[in-house]
Design a protein around this motif. Structure first.
Motif, PDB file in Angstrom:
ATOM      1  N   VAL A  11      32.142 -61.245 -31.000  1.00 43.98           N
ATOM      2  CA  VAL A  11      31.504 -59.935 -31.117  1.00 43.98           C
ATOM      3  C   VAL A  11      32.549 -58.906 -31.523  1.00 43.98           C
ATOM      4  O   VAL A  11      33.662 -58.883 -30.999  1.00 43.98           O
ATOM      5  CB  VAL A  11      30.843 -59.529 -29.779  1.00 43.98           C
ATOM      6  CG1 VAL A  11      30.218 -58.142 -29.885  1.00 43.98           C
ATOM      7  CG2 VAL A  11      29.785 -60.554 -29.387  1.00 43.98           C
ATOM      8  N   GLY A  12      32.185 -58.076 -32.489  1.00 43.86           N
ATOM      9  CA  GLY A  12      33.094 -57.038 -32.956  1.00 43.86           C
ATOM     10  C   GLY A  12      32.337 -55.915 -33.631  1.00 43.86           C
ATOM     11  O   GLY A  12      31.109 -55.868 -33.606  1.00 43.86           O
ATOM     12  N   LYS A  13      33.083 -55.013 -34.233  1.00 46.93           N
ATOM     13  CA  LYS A  13      32.500 -53.862 -34.945  1.00 46.93           C
ATOM     14  C   LYS A  13      32.554 -54.117 -36.444  1.00 46.93           C
ATOM     15  O   LYS A  13      33.528 -54.672 -36.951  1.00 46.93           O
ATOM     16  CB  LYS A  13      33.304 -52.590 -34.655  1.00 46.93           C
ATOM     17  CG  LYS A  13      33.185 -52.113 -33.241  1.00 46.93           C
ATOM     18  CD  LYS A  13      32.195 -50.987 -33.170  1.00 46.93           C
ATOM     19  CE  LYS A  13      32.233 -50.384 -31.788  1.00 46.93           C
ATOM     20  NZ  LYS A  13      30.940 -50.251 -31.205  1.00 46.93           N
ATOM     21  N   ILE A  14      31.516 -53.677 -37.140  1.00 37.45           N
ATOM     22  CA  ILE A  14      31.504 -53.773 -38.606  1.00 37.45           C
ATOM     23  C   ILE A  14      32.431 -52.685 -39.139  1.00 37.45           C
ATOM     24  O   ILE A  14      32.203 -51.498 -38.903  1.00 37.45           O
ATOM     25  CB  ILE A  14      30.083 -53.597 -39.169  1.00 37.45           C
ATOM     26  CG1 ILE A  14      29.160 -54.703 -38.643  1.00 37.45           C
ATOM     27  CG2 ILE A  14      30.112 -53.591 -40.703  1.00 37.45           C
ATOM     28  CD1 ILE A  14      27.693 -54.533 -39.035  1.00 37.45           C
ATOM     29  N   VAL A  15      33.510 -53.098 -39.830  1.00 37.21           N
ATOM     30  CA  VAL A  15      34.464 -52.137 -40.372  1.00 37.21           C
ATOM     31  C   VAL A  15      34.353 -51.998 -41.886  1.00 37.21           C
ATOM     32  O   VAL A  15      34.860 -51.042 -42.464  1.00 37.21           O
ATOM     33  CB  VAL A  15      35.920 -52.486 -39.985  1.00 37.21           C
ATOM     34  CG1 VAL A  15      36.113 -52.337 -38.480  1.00 37.21           C
ATOM     35  CG2 VAL A  15      36.301 -53.885 -40.444  1.00 37.21           C
ATOM     36  N   GLU A  16      33.686 -52.962 -42.520  1.00 32.37           N
ATOM     37  CA  GLU A  16      33.480 -52.887 -43.965  1.00 32.37           C
ATOM     38  C   GLU A  16      32.178 -53.574 -44.310  1.00 32.37           C
ATOM     39  O   GLU A  16      31.859 -54.633 -43.779  1.00 32.37           O
ATOM     40  CB  GLU A  16      34.638 -53.573 -44.704  1.00 32.37           C
ATOM     41  CG  GLU A  16      34.568 -53.431 -46.207  1.00 32.37           C
ATOM     42  CD  GLU A  16      35.721 -54.155 -46.904  1.00 32.37           C
ATOM     43  OE1 GLU A  16      35.527 -54.494 -48.090  1.00 32.37           O
ATOM     44  OE2 GLU A  16      36.773 -54.398 -46.291  1.00 32.37           O
ATOM     45  N   LEU A  17      31.422 -52.935 -45.188  1.00 32.12           N
ATOM     46  CA  LEU A  17      30.140 -53.479 -45.622  1.00 32.12           C
ATOM     47  C   LEU A  17      29.977 -53.118 -47.089  1.00 32.12           C
ATOM     48  O   LEU A  17      29.941 -51.948 -47.442  1.00 32.12           O
ATOM     49  CB  LEU A  17      29.012 -52.869 -44.788  1.00 32.12           C
ATOM     50  CG  LEU A  17      27.613 -53.395 -44.995  1.00 32.12           C
ATOM     51  CD1 LEU A  17      27.521 -54.861 -44.617  1.00 32.12           C
ATOM     52  CD2 LEU A  17      26.638 -52.603 -44.139  1.00 32.12           C
ATOM     53  N   LYS A  18      29.918 -54.150 -47.936  1.00 34.63           N
ATOM     54  CA  LYS A  18      29.826 -53.906 -49.372  1.00 34.63           C
ATOM     55  C   LYS A  18      28.738 -54.789 -49.963  1.00 34.63           C
ATOM     56  O   LYS A  18      28.814 -56.011 -49.874  1.00 34.63           O
ATOM     57  CB  LYS A  18      31.172 -54.214 -50.033  1.00 34.63           C
ATOM     58  CG  LYS A  18      31.221 -53.918 -51.512  1.00 34.63           C
ATOM     59  CD  LYS A  18      32.599 -54.204 -52.057  1.00 34.63           C
ATOM     60  CE  LYS A  18      32.665 -53.906 -53.531  1.00 34.63           C
ATOM     61  NZ  LYS A  18      33.973 -54.204 -54.093  1.00 34.63           N
ATOM     62  N   ILE A  19      27.721 -54.152 -50.535  1.00 34.90           N
ATOM     63  CA  ILE A  19      26.633 -54.891 -51.171  1.00 34.90           C
ATOM     64  C   ILE A  19      26.848 -54.847 -52.675  1.00 34.90           C
ATOM     65  O   ILE A  19      27.046 -53.787 -53.247  1.00 34.90           O
ATOM     66  CB  ILE A  19      25.259 -54.282 -50.821  1.00 34.90           C
ATOM     67  CG1 ILE A  19      24.997 -54.400 -49.322  1.00 34.90           C
ATOM     68  CG2 ILE A  19      24.156 -54.957 -51.617  1.00 34.90           C
ATOM     69  CD1 ILE A  19      23.730 -53.733 -48.865  1.00 34.90           C
ATOM     70  N   GLU A  20      26.814 -56.033 -53.288  1.00 37.60           N
ATOM     71  CA  GLU A  20      26.964 -56.140 -54.734  1.00 37.60           C
ATOM     72  C   GLU A  20      25.999 -57.197 -55.242  1.00 37.60           C
ATOM     73  O   GLU A  20      26.177 -58.383 -54.985  1.00 37.60           O
ATOM     74  CB  GLU A  20      28.412 -56.510 -55.074  1.00 37.60           C
ATOM     75  CG  GLU A  20      28.914 -55.815 -56.324  1.00 37.60           C
ATOM     76  CD  GLU A  20      30.391 -56.056 -56.512  1.00 37.60           C
ATOM     77  OE1 GLU A  20      30.719 -57.002 -57.250  1.00 37.60           O
ATOM     78  OE2 GLU A  20      31.194 -55.318 -55.921  1.00 37.60           O
ATOM     79  N   GLY A  21      24.951 -56.765 -55.912  1.00 33.94           N
ATOM     80  CA  GLY A  21      23.966 -57.704 -56.433  1.00 33.94           C
ATOM     81  C   GLY A  21      23.206 -58.395 -55.320  1.00 33.94           C
ATOM     82  O   GLY A  21      22.667 -57.756 -54.425  1.00 33.94           O
TER      83      GLY A  21
END
Length: 128
Positions: A70-80
Motif C-alpha cells: 500500500v502506498g500513495k500515487i505519486v505519478e499518473l500518466k495516461i497515454e492512449g
C-alpha cells in the motif's frame, strides 16, 4: 442498421454480432449486394439481456492475493490506451502499466492511497 452499429449499440464486439447473424440468433435482412442489415426490432430482446456497461469494481477489492503493498500515487500518466501509475511505498517506488480504462473506472488520482498487488510464482533476491 449495419452489424457494426448494432454491435456498438449492444456493447458487443463485431465478431460476436457476425457470429449471431451466421448462426441465426440475430434476424437480418440481406441487401441485393449480400450485406446484412439488422432491423431495430431484432435488437429489442437483446437490449434487455445485455447488462449495463458501467461495472462496479467493488468485487475486486477483496482478493486472496497476499502480496499487496500500500502506498500513495505519486505519478499518473495516461497515454492512449495505457496508463502509467507510480506508487510511493516508504522510500521505494513501484510502477505499473495498466489500461487507461481501468484508471478511469477506479477514478485514480495523484495523492490517493492505492495498493499494488503482485502475483508471481518466483521472487528473486539480489544483494544490495
Amino acid at each position: 442498421m449495419k452489424p457494426r452499429e448494432a454491435a456498438a449499440e449492444l456493447g458487443l464486439s463485431y465478431p460476436t454480432i457476425k457470429q449471431w447473424i451466421l448462426t441465426g440468433k440475430l434476424a437480418t435482412v440481406k441487401t441485393p449486394g449480400g450485406h446484412h442489415l439488422i432491423p431495430r426490432s431484432s435488437l429489442t430482446p437483446l437490449l434487455k439481456a445485455v447488462p449495463e456497461k458501467k461495472e462496479s469494481r467493488e468485487r475486486f477489492q477483496k482478493v486472496s492475493g497476499r502480496n499487496q503493498l500500500v502506498g500513495k500515487i505519486v505519478e499518473l500518466k495516461i497515454e492512449g490506451l495505457l496508463a502509467k501509475v507510480v506508487l510511493s511505498i516508504g522510500e521505494q517506488r513501484i510502477t505499473s502499466i495498466i489500461t487507461a480504462d481501468a484508471v478511469r473506472e477506479m477514478q485514480l488520482r495523484k495523492g490517493q492511497t492505492a495498493a499494488a498487488l503482485m502475483k508471481a510464482t518466483e521472487v528473486m533476491i539480489t544483494r544490495v
